[in-house]
Scaffold this active site. Structure first.
Site, mmCIF file in Angstrom:
data_model
loop_
_atom_site.group_PDB
_atom_site.id
_atom_site.type_symbol
_atom_site.label_atom_id
_atom_site.label_comp_id
_atom_site.label_asym_id
_atom_site.label_seq_id
_atom_site.Cartn_x
_atom_site.Cartn_y
_atom_site.Cartn_z
ATOM 1 N N SER A 71 45.919 96.685 42.118
ATOM 2 C CA SER A 71 45.496 97.679 43.113
ATOM 3 C C SER A 71 46.366 97.608 44.368
ATOM 4 C CB SER A 71 44.023 97.486 43.465
ATOM 5 O OG SER A 71 43.789 96.156 43.862
ATOM 6 N N CYS B 9 48.274 99.847 38.735
ATOM 7 C CA CYS B 9 48.094 100.124 37.307
ATOM 8 C C CYS B 9 47.761 101.612 37.175
ATOM 9 C CB CYS B 9 46.945 99.291 36.761
ATOM 10 S SG CYS B 9 45.393 99.657 37.613
ATOM 11 N N HIS C 201 41.906 98.394 46.822
ATOM 12 C CA HIS C 201 41.748 97.186 47.641
ATOM 13 C C HIS C 201 42.994 96.948 48.495
ATOM 14 C CE1 HIS C 201 38.117 96.377 45.574
ATOM 15 N NE2 HIS C 201 38.689 96.126 44.428
ATOM 16 N N CYS D 211 37.946 104.008 35.441
ATOM 17 C CA CYS D 211 39.122 103.772 34.593
ATOM 18 C C CYS D 211 38.706 103.824 33.118
ATOM 19 C CB CYS D 211 39.707 102.394 34.918
ATOM 20 S SG CYS D 211 41.020 101.940 33.784
ATOM 21 N N HIS E 156 30.236 91.723 41.158
ATOM 22 C CA HIS E 156 31.305 92.723 41.115
ATOM 23 C C HIS E 156 30.735 94.071 40.678
ATOM 24 C CE1 HIS E 156 35.078 94.716 40.069
ATOM 25 N NE2 HIS E 156 35.684 93.793 40.801
ATOM 26 N N CYS F 293 41.518 93.731 30.281
ATOM 27 C CA CYS F 293 42.465 94.829 30.496
ATOM 28 C C CYS F 293 43.879 94.401 30.094
ATOM 29 C CB CYS F 293 42.431 95.220 31.974
ATOM 30 S SG CYS F 293 43.786 96.296 32.442
ATOM 31 N N GLU G 103 32.033 96.466 38.950
ATOM 32 C CA GLU G 103 32.210 96.804 37.530
ATOM 33 C C GLU G 103 31.121 96.164 36.679
ATOM 34 O OE1 GLU G 103 36.062 95.904 35.750
ATOM 35 O OE2 GLU G 103 35.094 95.680 33.797
ATOM 36 N N SER H 272 40.284 91.641 45.570
ATOM 37 C CA SER H 272 40.704 92.172 44.268
ATOM 38 C C SER H 272 40.639 91.049 43.237
ATOM 39 C CB SER H 272 42.137 92.713 44.375
ATOM 40 O OG SER H 272 42.775 92.688 43.127
ATOM 41 N N ASN I 106 41.566 90.789 40.097
ATOM 42 C CA ASN I 106 42.740 90.447 39.279
ATOM 43 C C ASN I 106 43.843 89.818 40.123
ATOM 44 O OD1 ASN I 106 45.197 92.521 39.461
ATOM 45 N ND2 ASN I 106 43.307 93.633 39.892
#
Ligand code: SF4
Length: 280
Positions: A264, A12, A40, A94, A122, A192, A124, A221, A223
């Site tokens: 990623s 991304c 990742h 990001c 996580h 996202c 984030e 990862s 996602n």
């Protein structure tokens, strides 16, 4: 084997830009230390390590080596700490993660307890909790399931945000349940759009065209794991980090194979996996 690939795979823009900033820091300083994984993917990481990047878990107390904050972001306390110790920070947060942080911060400034929908461990989520004022004793709760939403205490007013890579449909369901535990709930859907688009492309096209799916991406990862879960709910699905992990016994002769990836995963790793599937 015939393969199908959705329109969007590979990095991304958030990961791509974070890697470009890290690369520039390495060019300028010859080395750098990243707080966690900048990407990742083991081969992409190895390439950066060969150029002088190392991974650290905590902010150093001193030193002149640039410290990279990854695309997942960090707490305001960490930036303040770095400033106090005179460290050079390369902030690759990001913009879409920064958006989650800003919403959480705004809600906290309006004295709202904040619910973060995401995975508590996580990076984030830890950063967003910091922007929501967790270190100042503000009420910040991290949940990831409907059961946890039902168990929340009642509050007259609260806000809810979401880890950027959390699956949007589940976030919406959880937000509805949290509304039932709140007099007034301010919902900010901070999922996202890039991740949502990959999920949509899997559900709207890929899964109808193929017999089996290979999802390419790091096992840590978020996602990629969510994408693999979406695919596995409909079709046999295999999650691999590289072409070397593919097993011929996963496939039957003449099957159509869908190849997709997390955000990623480098595009060239997806290319290699797709080529290896074709050769099976
Ligand atoms: S997945 Fe989305 S939020 Fe995460 S780095 Fe990529 S663009 Fe940013």
């Amino acid at each position: 084997m015939e393969t199908f690939r959705p329109r969007h795979t590979g990095f991304c823009f958030g990961v791509r830009d974070a890697l470009a900033l890290t690369s520039t820091a390495l060019d300028q300083s010859g080395d750098a230390a990243a707080l966690g994984q900048v990407v990742h993917n083991s081969r992409a990481l190895e390439a950066l390590e060969a150029r002088g990047l190392r991974q650290i878990q905590e902010l150093p107390r001193e030193g002149s080596i640039p410290v990279v904050v990854t695309a997942h972001g960090a707490t305001p306390e960490l930036f303040e700490d770095a400033r106090r110790h005179g460290l050079q920070i390369v902030d690759t947060t990001c913009p879409l993660v920064r958006r989650v942080q800003r919403h959480a911060q705004e809600m906290a400034e309006q004295d709202m307890p904040v619910v973060i929908v995401g995975h508590a461990h996580h990076q984030e989520v830890a950063g967003v909790a910091g922007w929501a004022g967790s270190a100042q004793g503000r009420e910040v709760t991290v949940i990831s399931s409907l059961e946890e939403a039902d168990a929340l205490p009642y509050r007259e007013r609260r806000g809810i945000v979401c880890q950027s890579t959390f699956p949007q449909p589940l976030f919406r369901e959880i937000a509805e349940r949290v509304a039932g535990r709140s007099g007034e709930l301010e919902v900010r859907d901070t999922t996202c759009p890039v991740v949502n688009q990959r999920q949509r492309e899997a559900l709207a096209g890929l899964l109808d065209q193929v017999d089996v799916v290979v999802v390419v991406g790091g096992r840590n990862s978020a996602n990629t794991l969510a994408l693999a879960q979406t695919c596995a709910a409909r079709l046999p699905t295999h999650h691999v980090e590289s072409a070397a992990e593919l097993r011929p016994e996963w496939f039957e002769k003449g099957q159509r194979v869908g190849v997709t990836s997390g955000t990623s995963t480098p595009g060239w790793v997806v290319d290699e996996v797709e080529a290896a599937c074709r050769d099976l």
